[in-house]
Motif scaffolding. Structure first.
Motif, PDB file in Angstrom:
ATOM      1  N   GLU A 110      13.407  79.777  82.413  1.00 40.70           N
ATOM      2  CA  GLU A 110      13.984  79.311  83.674  1.00 40.70           C
ATOM      3  C   GLU A 110      15.477  79.664  83.797  1.00 40.70           C
ATOM      4  O   GLU A 110      15.982  79.857  84.834  1.00 40.70           O
ATOM      5  CB  GLU A 110      13.542  77.867  83.785  1.00 40.70           C
ATOM      6  CG  GLU A 110      12.108  77.276  83.929  1.00 40.70           C
ATOM      7  CD  GLU A 110      11.543  77.553  82.617  1.00 40.70           C
ATOM      8  OE1 GLU A 110      10.120  77.719  82.808  1.00 40.70           O
ATOM      9  OE2 GLU A 110      11.870  77.563  81.653  1.00 40.70           O
ATOM     10  N   GLN A 111      16.063  79.410  82.678  1.00 39.58           N
ATOM     11  CA  GLN A 111      17.442  79.763  82.457  1.00 39.58           C
ATOM     12  C   GLN A 111      17.869  81.030  82.695  1.00 39.58           C
ATOM     13  O   GLN A 111      18.758  81.558  83.566  1.00 39.58           O
ATOM     14  CB  GLN A 111      18.043  79.285  81.018  1.00 39.58           C
ATOM     15  CG  GLN A 111      18.142  77.829  81.053  1.00 39.58           C
ATOM     16  CD  GLN A 111      18.477  77.547  79.411  1.00 39.58           C
ATOM     17  OE1 GLN A 111      17.853  78.078  78.674  1.00 39.58           O
ATOM     18  NE2 GLN A 111      19.221  76.329  79.326  1.00 39.58           N
ATOM     19  N   ILE A 115      20.087  83.225  85.934  1.00 40.88           N
ATOM     20  CA  ILE A 115      21.293  84.038  85.357  1.00 40.88           C
ATOM     21  C   ILE A 115      20.981  85.216  85.920  1.00 40.88           C
ATOM     22  O   ILE A 115      21.951  86.080  86.510  1.00 40.88           O
ATOM     23  CB  ILE A 115      21.653  83.809  84.030  1.00 40.88           C
ATOM     24  CG1 ILE A 115      22.001  82.513  83.674  1.00 40.88           C
ATOM     25  CG2 ILE A 115      22.413  84.878  83.716  1.00 40.88           C
ATOM     26  CD1 ILE A 115      22.378  82.106  82.178  1.00 40.88           C
ATOM     27  N   TYR A 116      19.738  85.997  85.607  1.00 43.19           N
ATOM     28  CA  TYR A 116      19.591  87.255  86.065  1.00 43.19           C
ATOM     29  C   TYR A 116      19.483  87.511  87.374  1.00 43.19           C
ATOM     30  O   TYR A 116      19.985  88.573  87.914  1.00 43.19           O
ATOM     31  CB  TYR A 116      18.255  87.529  85.463  1.00 43.19           C
ATOM     32  CG  TYR A 116      18.275  87.730  83.801  1.00 43.19           C
ATOM     33  CD1 TYR A 116      19.193  87.931  83.101  1.00 43.19           C
ATOM     34  CD2 TYR A 116      16.988  87.735  83.132  1.00 43.19           C
ATOM     35  CE1 TYR A 116      19.278  87.843  81.617  1.00 43.19           C
ATOM     36  CE2 TYR A 116      16.894  87.701  81.810  1.00 43.19           C
ATOM     37  CZ  TYR A 116      18.064  87.860  81.108  1.00 43.19           C
ATOM     38  OH  TYR A 116      17.958  87.880  79.684  1.00 43.19           O
ATOM     39  N   ALA A 117      18.918  86.547  88.201  1.00 47.18           N
ATOM     40  CA  ALA A 117      19.137  86.644  89.663  1.00 47.18           C
ATOM     41  C   ALA A 117      20.371  86.812  90.085  1.00 47.18           C
ATOM     42  O   ALA A 117      20.846  87.407  91.125  1.00 47.18           O
ATOM     43  CB  ALA A 117      18.441  85.478  90.427  1.00 47.18           C
ATOM     44  N   GLY A 118      21.364  85.998  89.495  1.00 52.22           N
ATOM     45  CA  GLY A 118      22.878  86.165  90.076  1.00 52.22           C
ATOM     46  C   GLY A 118      23.271  87.431  89.745  1.00 52.22           C
ATOM     47  O   GLY A 118      24.303  88.090  90.642  1.00 52.22           O
ATOM     48  N   ILE A 184      27.956  78.670  80.159  1.00 51.57           N
ATOM     49  CA  ILE A 184      28.120  79.475  81.581  1.00 51.57           C
ATOM     50  C   ILE A 184      28.735  78.586  82.504  1.00 51.57           C
ATOM     51  O   ILE A 184      28.129  77.536  82.944  1.00 51.57           O
ATOM     52  CB  ILE A 184      26.759  80.140  81.906  1.00 51.57           C
ATOM     53  CG1 ILE A 184      26.231  80.911  80.820  1.00 51.57           C
ATOM     54  CG2 ILE A 184      27.149  81.131  83.147  1.00 51.57           C
ATOM     55  CD1 ILE A 184      26.901  82.055  80.176  1.00 51.57           C
ATOM     56  N   ILE A 185      29.804  78.748  83.069  1.00 48.21           N
ATOM     57  CA  ILE A 185      30.717  78.126  83.884  1.00 48.21           C
ATOM     58  C   ILE A 185      30.892  79.115  85.242  1.00 48.21           C
ATOM     59  O   ILE A 185      31.010  80.215  85.069  1.00 48.21           O
ATOM     60  CB  ILE A 185      31.931  77.497  83.325  1.00 48.21           C
ATOM     61  CG1 ILE A 185      32.776  78.436  83.216  1.00 48.21           C
ATOM     62  CG2 ILE A 185      31.399  76.488  82.319  1.00 48.21           C
ATOM     63  CD1 ILE A 185      34.311  77.762  82.565  1.00 48.21           C
ATOM     64  N   PHE A 222      23.032  75.005  81.731  1.00 44.56           N
ATOM     65  CA  PHE A 222      23.710  76.339  81.218  1.00 44.56           C
ATOM     66  C   PHE A 222      24.597  75.794  79.769  1.00 44.56           C
ATOM     67  O   PHE A 222      25.608  76.878  79.906  1.00 44.56           O
ATOM     68  CB  PHE A 222      24.499  76.605  82.268  1.00 44.56           C
ATOM     69  CG  PHE A 222      23.591  77.119  83.641  1.00 44.56           C
ATOM     70  CD1 PHE A 222      22.751  78.167  83.447  1.00 44.56           C
ATOM     71  CD2 PHE A 222      23.705  76.368  84.874  1.00 44.56           C
ATOM     72  CE1 PHE A 222      21.878  78.816  84.292  1.00 44.56           C
ATOM     73  CE2 PHE A 222      22.888  76.937  85.681  1.00 44.56           C
ATOM     74  CZ  PHE A 222      22.081  78.034  85.524  1.00 44.56           C
ATOM     75  N   ILE A 223      23.984  75.149  79.079  1.00 41.60           N
ATOM     76  CA  ILE A 223      24.516  74.990  77.577  1.00 41.60           C
ATOM     77  C   ILE A 223      23.582  75.607  76.878  1.00 41.60           C
ATOM     78  O   ILE A 223      22.343  74.879  76.710  1.00 41.60           O
ATOM     79  CB  ILE A 223      25.057  73.648  77.537  1.00 41.60           C
ATOM     80  CG1 ILE A 223      25.875  73.028  78.614  1.00 41.60           C
ATOM     81  CG2 ILE A 223      25.415  73.609  76.167  1.00 41.60           C
ATOM     82  CD1 ILE A 223      26.284  71.627  78.528  1.00 41.60           C
ATOM     83  N   PHE A 224      23.939  76.662  75.866  1.00 41.59           N
ATOM     84  CA  PHE A 224      22.788  77.408  75.114  1.00 41.59           C
ATOM     85  C   PHE A 224      23.363  77.013  73.568  1.00 41.59           C
ATOM     86  O   PHE A 224      24.470  77.342  73.276  1.00 41.59           O
ATOM     87  CB  PHE A 224      22.862  78.640  75.389  1.00 41.59           C
ATOM     88  CG  PHE A 224      22.516  78.849  76.877  1.00 41.59           C
ATOM     89  CD1 PHE A 224      21.259  79.120  77.278  1.00 41.59           C
ATOM     90  CD2 PHE A 224      23.728  79.378  77.803  1.00 41.59           C
ATOM     91  CE1 PHE A 224      21.054  79.267  78.795  1.00 41.59           C
ATOM     92  CE2 PHE A 224      23.390  79.720  79.087  1.00 41.59           C
ATOM     93  CZ  PHE A 224      22.051  79.573  79.500  1.00 41.59           C
TER      94      PHE A 224
END
Length: 401
Positions: A110-111, A115-118, A184-185, A222-224
């Motif tokens: 899901e993450q 991210i990849y879509a952006g 990621i911010i 978005f914290i990994f």
């Protein structure tokens, strides 16, 4: 961090050849006014916008998420093509690919989808780099805090290559529980300050300056946790280093092309008793040496990329294969380092006094080579190579080997 539909509409590259074609187009743009950008510190915003719109930022996204996932061989060639045209432009997107490689290993499906879509839509990702006054590049004082269920980032980063061009920033920080996380911010979020205060004598327009963070809100999704990046079977360091090698070889190729051009125009030494500098015996010998060195660097780059492609096709990479990846790329790094530095220096020597004139800006190749090769110096590559072949050891698991 946002993933809204306001991102520019980027082309979707579907295969390696399309990616290479786009790289040549960006290289043509990067050559225009390269001297002026370098001498006056003009950042290449328009070029990086075109990089994204042509779809080059997304070429390593896995196919199941809509990307082309081009081969490492094609990716290395793309970085070499761009770096040959302008070494700063070649370096700017390097961290994006390294970060996406890490996200592939530590993010949930899901993450990744978000991210990849952006990235596919044209967003750019850069890092908030190491911290300027830390004991070493792995030490972190930037911290994440949880205040009533909302996470906030505070700290200062430097060497944040490409941050001025980015939509998103990837920031390593200490989690309240004590482990290291990647956050990621949104690059334009409240509390984010990006400064173009990089003033190195080479790679002048990479925007590798400061990122200051003052209680920047971070979405929990978005914290990994970076723990998986230290596993023995991963080869993210080799992948990251492959792009560094490609940039160095690109610099070497640019310097070599200019070497041939300046010798063709240079006056011969009177004692040589020849009509052209291209007929001088010493020049013939030196160009011969440089051509061998450049060819070797290119071949080692290709070998390293080919081996990583083999690993990409394996479901479960062994620890030994991961070690070999690091060593094979380290071998290429050593030759790329030497080719970039030696050829860019010989360019000035063989070109004579005229080659030092500011109007030609030929010193940019040496300045770029000297600064870029300071990344992950080869003295430790040579140490790793020797330790591997003598003792079978290569236990480092980070982005620098």
């Amino acid at each position: 961090m946002t993933t809204s539909n306001t991102a520019p509409v980027a082309n979707i590259i579907e295969n390696d050849q399309q990616a290479l074609n786009a790289a040549y187009q960006i290289a043509d743009l990067a050559l225009l006014e390269r001297k002026q950008r370098d001498q006056n510190g003009i950042l290449p915003f328009d070029i990086m916008r075109q990089w994204s719109l042509k779809g080059l930022g997304a070429i390593r996204i896995p196919k199941q998420y809509g990307g082309a996932f081009v081969s490492n061989q094609s990716l290395a060639k793309i970085f070499k093509i761009i770096a040959k045209a302008d070494a700063s432009v070649g370096q700017i997107p390097q961290n994006q690919f390294g970060l996406l490689s890490s996200i592939e290993q530590i993010a949930s499906p899901e993450q990744k989808q978000k991210i990849y879509a952006g990235i596919l839509a044209g967003k750019r990702l850069a890092n908030g780099g190491p911290e300027r006054y830390s004991p070493d590049v792995r030490s972190i004082s930037t911290y994440l805090e949880n205040i009533e269920g909302q996470y906030y980032l505070t700290g200062q980063k430097f060497y944040s290559t490409g941050a001025s061009f980015a939509d998103w920033l990837a920031i390593r920080a200490l989690h309240p529980d004590g482990h290291v996380v990647l956050c990621i911010i949104d690059a334009k979020a409240d509390g984010v300050s990006i400064l173009n205060d990089w003033n190195g004598f080479g790679q002048r327009t990479t925007a590798s300056g400061s990122v200051n963070l003052s209680r920047v809100a971070v979405a929990a999704e978005f914290i990994f946790d970076e723990k998986a990046l230290g596993e023995v079977h991963q080869y993210r360091g080799a992948f990251s280093q492959l792009l560094q090698v490609a940039i160095d070889v690109g610099i070497a190729e640019a310097a070599y092309a200019d070497t041939l051009a300046v010798i063709a125009k240079a006056r011969p030494i009177a004692d040589a008793k020849v009509e052209k500098a291209s007929q001088e015996h010493y020049n013939l010998q030196e160009v011969g040496k440089l051509s061998v060195l450049l060819e070797a660097a290119n071949l080692l780059l290709q070998d390293a990329a080919r081996y990583l492609d083999e690993l990409d096709g394996i479901d479960k990479v062994t620890e030994e294969q991961a070690k070999q990846a690091s060593i094979i790329v380290a071998l290429a790094k050593v030759y790329a380092n030497d080719a970039a530095l030696m050829i860019s220096e010989k360019l000035l020597e063989l070109g004579g006094s005229r080659s030092s004139l500011a109007e030609h800006n030929l010193d940019q190749h040496w300045r770029n080579a000297r600064v870029h090769t300071l990344h992950d110096p080869i003295r430790w590559k040579l140490h790793a190579i020797g330790n591997y072949y003598l003792n079978g050891q290569q236990n480092a698991r980070h982005a620098w080997i």
